[in-house]
Design a protein around this motif. Structure first.
Motif, PDB file in Angstrom:
ATOM      1  N   GLU A  33      25.063 -27.569 -37.971  1.00 31.09           N
ATOM      2  CA  GLU A  33      24.736 -26.981 -36.676  1.00 31.09           C
ATOM      3  C   GLU A  33      25.195 -27.861 -35.520  1.00 31.09           C
ATOM      4  O   GLU A  33      25.200 -29.079 -35.640  1.00 31.09           O
ATOM      5  N   LEU A  34      25.529 -27.229 -34.408  1.00 29.36           N
ATOM      6  CA  LEU A  34      25.692 -27.954 -33.146  1.00 29.36           C
ATOM      7  C   LEU A  34      24.554 -27.498 -32.243  1.00 29.36           C
ATOM      8  O   LEU A  34      24.461 -26.318 -31.908  1.00 29.36           O
ATOM      9  N   ILE A  35      23.661 -28.428 -31.921  1.00 30.86           N
ATOM     10  CA  ILE A  35      22.574 -28.061 -31.013  1.00 30.86           C
ATOM     11  C   ILE A  35      22.717 -28.823 -29.711  1.00 30.86           C
ATOM     12  O   ILE A  35      23.308 -29.904 -29.660  1.00 30.86           O
ATOM     13  N   ALA A  36      22.187 -28.239 -28.652  1.00 31.26           N
ATOM     14  CA  ALA A  36      22.233 -28.879 -27.342  1.00 31.26           C
ATOM     15  C   ALA A  36      20.836 -29.312 -26.933  1.00 31.26           C
ATOM     16  O   ALA A  36      19.853 -28.648 -27.258  1.00 31.26           O
ATOM     17  N   ILE A  37      20.774 -30.458 -26.265  1.00 28.95           N
ATOM     18  CA  ILE A  37      19.533 -30.888 -25.619  1.00 28.95           C
ATOM     19  C   ILE A  37      19.802 -30.827 -24.120  1.00 28.95           C
ATOM     20  O   ILE A  37      20.653 -31.556 -23.604  1.00 28.95           O
ATOM     21  N   VAL A 201      27.659 -26.060 -22.293  1.00 25.51           N
ATOM     22  CA  VAL A 201      27.485 -26.164 -23.742  1.00 25.51           C
ATOM     23  C   VAL A 201      26.916 -24.914 -24.400  1.00 25.51           C
ATOM     24  O   VAL A 201      26.925 -24.804 -25.613  1.00 25.51           O
ATOM     25  N   LEU A 202      26.454 -23.989 -23.585  1.00 27.61           N
ATOM     26  CA  LEU A 202      25.788 -22.837 -24.198  1.00 27.61           C
ATOM     27  C   LEU A 202      26.750 -21.946 -24.974  1.00 27.61           C
ATOM     28  O   LEU A 202      26.337 -21.180 -25.831  1.00 27.61           O
ATOM     29  N   THR A 203      28.030 -22.057 -24.703  1.00 24.26           N
ATOM     30  CA  THR A 203      28.990 -21.281 -25.485  1.00 24.26           C
ATOM     31  C   THR A 203      29.243 -21.952 -26.839  1.00 24.26           C
ATOM     32  O   THR A 203      29.726 -21.323 -27.762  1.00 24.26           O
ATOM     33  N   LEU A 204      28.927 -23.236 -26.911  1.00 21.65           N
ATOM     34  CA  LEU A 204      29.240 -24.030 -28.096  1.00 21.65           C
ATOM     35  C   LEU A 204      28.052 -24.146 -29.044  1.00 21.65           C
ATOM     36  O   LEU A 204      28.206 -24.209 -30.261  1.00 21.65           O
ATOM     37  N   ALA A 205      26.858 -24.198 -28.451  1.00 19.58           N
ATOM     38  CA  ALA A 205      25.664 -24.542 -29.227  1.00 19.58           C
ATOM     39  C   ALA A 205      25.067 -23.331 -29.937  1.00 19.58           C
ATOM     40  O   ALA A 205      25.058 -22.228 -29.406  1.00 19.58           O
ATOM     41  N   ARG A 206      24.596 -23.562 -31.145  1.00 17.20           N
ATOM     42  CA  ARG A 206      23.884 -22.519 -31.877  1.00 17.20           C
ATOM     43  C   ARG A 206      22.480 -22.347 -31.310  1.00 17.20           C
ATOM     44  O   ARG A 206      21.974 -21.241 -31.184  1.00 17.20           O
ATOM     45  N   ARG A 207      21.854 -23.483 -31.012  1.00 16.96           N
ATOM     46  CA  ARG A 207      20.531 -23.463 -30.406  1.00 16.96           C
ATOM     47  C   ARG A 207      20.476 -24.556 -29.355  1.00 16.96           C
ATOM     48  O   ARG A 207      21.279 -25.486 -29.395  1.00 16.96           O
ATOM     49  N   ALA A 208      19.542 -24.433 -28.440  1.00 18.60           N
ATOM     50  CA  ALA A 208      19.366 -25.480 -27.439  1.00 18.60           C
ATOM     51  C   ALA A 208      17.883 -25.748 -27.254  1.00 18.60           C
ATOM     52  O   ALA A 208      17.064 -24.837 -27.332  1.00 18.60           O
ATOM     53  N   TYR A 209      17.564 -27.010 -27.064  1.00 14.85           N
ATOM     54  CA  TYR A 209      16.202 -27.379 -26.705  1.00 14.85           C
ATOM     55  C   TYR A 209      16.214 -27.809 -25.250  1.00 14.85           C
ATOM     56  O   TYR A 209      17.103 -28.545 -24.828  1.00 14.85           O
ATOM     57  N   LEU A 210      15.226 -27.332 -24.516  1.00 13.49           N
ATOM     58  CA  LEU A 210      15.102 -27.753 -23.127  1.00 13.49           C
ATOM     59  C   LEU A 210      14.035 -28.835 -23.037  1.00 13.49           C
ATOM     60  O   LEU A 210      12.884 -28.618 -23.413  1.00 13.49           O
ATOM     61  N   LEU A 211      14.453 -29.995 -22.577  1.00 15.48           N
ATOM     62  CA  LEU A 211      13.541 -31.123 -22.441  1.00 15.48           C
ATOM     63  C   LEU A 211      13.106 -31.215 -20.976  1.00 15.48           C
ATOM     64  O   LEU A 211      13.929 -31.127 -20.065  1.00 15.48           O
ATOM     65  N   SER A 212      11.809 -31.368 -20.769  1.00 21.06           N
ATOM     66  CA  SER A 212      11.298 -31.462 -19.410  1.00 21.06           C
ATOM     67  C   SER A 212      10.145 -32.449 -19.403  1.00 21.06           C
ATOM     68  O   SER A 212       9.214 -32.314 -20.209  1.00 21.06           O
ATOM     69  N   GLY A 214       9.786 -35.323 -20.655  1.00 22.14           N
ATOM     70  CA  GLY A 214       9.515 -35.970 -21.938  1.00 22.14           C
ATOM     71  C   GLY A 214       9.015 -35.062 -23.038  1.00 22.14           C
ATOM     72  O   GLY A 214       8.614 -35.532 -24.099  1.00 22.14           O
ATOM     73  N   THR A 215       9.063 -33.752 -22.795  1.00 24.38           N
ATOM     74  CA  THR A 215       8.558 -32.861 -23.832  1.00 24.38           C
ATOM     75  C   THR A 215       9.468 -31.641 -23.989  1.00 24.38           C
ATOM     76  O   THR A 215      10.167 -31.271 -23.060  1.00 24.38           O
ATOM     77  N   ILE A 216       9.480 -31.064 -25.185  1.00 21.97           N
ATOM     78  CA  ILE A 216      10.305 -29.867 -25.400  1.00 21.97           C
ATOM     79  C   ILE A 216       9.609 -28.677 -24.749  1.00 21.97           C
ATOM     80  O   ILE A 216       8.546 -28.256 -25.198  1.00 21.97           O
ATOM     81  N   ALA A 217      10.218 -28.174 -23.681  1.00 22.17           N
ATOM     82  CA  ALA A 217       9.595 -27.081 -22.935  1.00 22.17           C
ATOM     83  C   ALA A 217       9.974 -25.725 -23.507  1.00 22.17           C
ATOM     84  O   ALA A 217       9.240 -24.752 -23.353  1.00 22.17           O
ATOM     85  N   ALA A 218      11.131 -25.651 -24.152  1.00 22.12           N
ATOM     86  CA  ALA A 218      11.559 -24.369 -24.710  1.00 22.12           C
ATOM     87  C   ALA A 218      12.663 -24.583 -25.716  1.00 22.12           C
ATOM     88  O   ALA A 218      13.405 -25.564 -25.647  1.00 22.12           O
ATOM     89  N   GLU A 219      12.743 -23.649 -26.670  1.00 22.51           N
ATOM     90  CA  GLU A 219      13.906 -23.608 -27.534  1.00 22.51           C
ATOM     91  C   GLU A 219      14.657 -22.345 -27.151  1.00 22.51           C
ATOM     92  O   GLU A 219      14.079 -21.270 -27.032  1.00 22.51           O
ATOM     93  N   ILE A 220      15.956 -22.507 -26.898  1.00 21.59           N
ATOM     94  CA  ILE A 220      16.731 -21.402 -26.348  1.00 21.59           C
ATOM     95  C   ILE A 220      17.786 -20.951 -27.352  1.00 21.59           C
ATOM     96  O   ILE A 220      18.470 -21.774 -27.958  1.00 21.59           O
ATOM     97  N   ASP A 221      17.891 -19.632 -27.502  1.00 19.98           N
ATOM     98  CA  ASP A 221      18.994 -19.067 -28.263  1.00 19.98           C
ATOM     99  C   ASP A 221      20.080 -18.697 -27.255  1.00 19.98           C
ATOM    100  O   ASP A 221      19.904 -17.755 -26.478  1.00 19.98           O
ATOM    101  N   PRO A 222      21.189 -19.454 -27.228  1.00 19.68           N
ATOM    102  CA  PRO A 222      22.200 -19.243 -26.187  1.00 19.68           C
ATOM    103  C   PRO A 222      22.708 -17.801 -26.112  1.00 19.68           C
ATOM    104  O   PRO A 222      23.081 -17.340 -25.049  1.00 19.68           O
ATOM    105  N   ARG A 223      22.674 -17.078 -27.228  1.00 19.76           N
ATOM    106  CA  ARG A 223      23.176 -15.702 -27.220  1.00 19.76           C
ATOM    107  C   ARG A 223      22.302 -14.785 -26.383  1.00 19.76           C
ATOM    108  O   ARG A 223      22.728 -13.709 -25.972  1.00 19.76           O
ATOM    109  N   THR A 224      21.054 -15.207 -26.164  1.00 17.49           N
ATOM    110  CA  THR A 224      20.152 -14.343 -25.411  1.00 17.49           C
ATOM    111  C   THR A 224      20.170 -14.644 -23.915  1.00 17.49           C
ATOM    112  O   THR A 224      19.557 -13.934 -23.132  1.00 17.49           O
ATOM    113  N   ILE A 225      20.873 -15.715 -23.544  1.00 13.75           N
ATOM    114  CA  ILE A 225      20.947 -16.060 -22.119  1.00 13.75           C
ATOM    115  C   ILE A 225      22.035 -15.210 -21.473  1.00 13.75           C
ATOM    116  O   ILE A 225      23.204 -15.329 -21.807  1.00 13.75           O
ATOM    117  N   LYS A 226      21.623 -14.335 -20.565  1.00 17.01           N
ATOM    118  CA  LYS A 226      22.603 -13.398 -20.026  1.00 17.01           C
ATOM    119  C   LYS A 226      23.049 -13.749 -18.623  1.00 17.01           C
ATOM    120  O   LYS A 226      24.057 -13.260 -18.139  1.00 17.01           O
TER     121      LYS A 226
END
Ligand code: ATP
Length: 237
Positions: A33-37, A201-212, A214-226
């Motif tokens: 996997e390629l994931i983004a932070i 990176v959203l075109t590249l990443a399978r999944r992304a975690y949003l850090l805010s 010091g904590t993971i605020a969300a896990e994002i599926d880049p395909r759903t970001i419109k």
């Protein structure tokens, strides 16, 4: 599809004195996997990368293919195949490009294997090939980033961690580096890509975690970001 997890992070936290830079964080990377932070300035992205490597004191666990990665032992993490390209690249400016590449494979004694890796890196980054005897400090920013990635690849990582490789680079150069990372990922390399500028990176990443903070605020599926608005919603909460 059954997949295996190459990396599992469980309750990983880190503090600098009284500053809680990383609150207990859980994340994982599937093999290949390629994931983004993602996350704004100061969110703790670099701390998270350093914590995974064991470069800063942490609590919690990091597992590589189910096996505990010893804490505070970055050389052991690297020997397992976890390799970090740090923010600011961490190359040695007074040394030549060739010497910097050699450092990436310092654990390797097999000359033929060294030559094979060297050849592969230079075919991936032909601009480095033309500059092997030049000092690293005399390279352009983009070439220095390529050298940093090339040096990491000399260690033949199983999972590559990149801390904001786009920092300070021109869009065209960023595009080139991201394309190479995409290619490496297609060849099967697992990658964690830290990036402040999410659209990159959203075109590249399978999944992304949003850090805010010091904590993971969300896990994002880049395909759903419109739209950019939707992304801003994640950033702003
Ligand atoms: P940036 O995108 O600006 O690099 P980041 O998301 O990588 O930010 P970190 O560098 O991990 O964030 O920093 C997280 C928090 O920890 C920040 O509040 C920062 O000021 C603090 N911090 C980082 N390094 C240290 C240190 N060596 N000593 C004290 N505080 C630190």
């Amino acid at each position: 599809v059954s997949t295996t997890r190459i990396l599992e992070v469980e309750g990983l936290s880190a503090r600098y004195g009284h500053v809680e830079a990383l609150r207990p964080v859980d994340l994982h990377v599937e093999d290949g996997e390629l994931i983004a932070i993602l996350g704004p300035n100061g969110a703790g992205k670099s701390t998270l990368m350093n914590a995974i490597m064991g470069l800063v004191p942490t609590e919690g666990r990091v597992r590589f293919r189910g096996r505990d990665v010893p804490r505070r032992a970055p050389a052991e993490a690297a020997a397992l195949g976890i390799v970090l390209v740090p923010e600011g690249r961490g190359i040695f400016a007074p040394m030549t490009v060739a010497e910097n590449l050699e450092l990436g494979a310092y654990l390797l004694s097999d000359k033929r294997e060294f030559a094979r890796r060297h050849e592969r890196v230079l075919s991936m980054f032909p601009r480095l090939k033309e500059r092997l005897t030049q000092t690293a400090g005399s390279l352009s920013g983009g070439e220095q980033q390529m050298l940093a990635v090339g040096r990491a690849l000399m260690a033949e990582p199983k999972i590559l961690l990149l801390d904001e490789p786009s920092l300070g680079l021109a869009p065209r150069v960023i595009e080139e580096i991201l394309q190479t990372l995409g290619e490496l990922n297609r060849q099967g390399l697992s990658i964690i890509l830290v990036e402040q500028k999410a659209p990159l990176v959203l075109t590249l990443a399978r999944r992304a975690y949003l850090l805010s903070v010091g904590t993971i605020a969300a896990e994002i599926d880049p395909r759903t970001i419109k739209s950019h608005d939707e992304l801003a919603h994640y950033y702003l909460g």
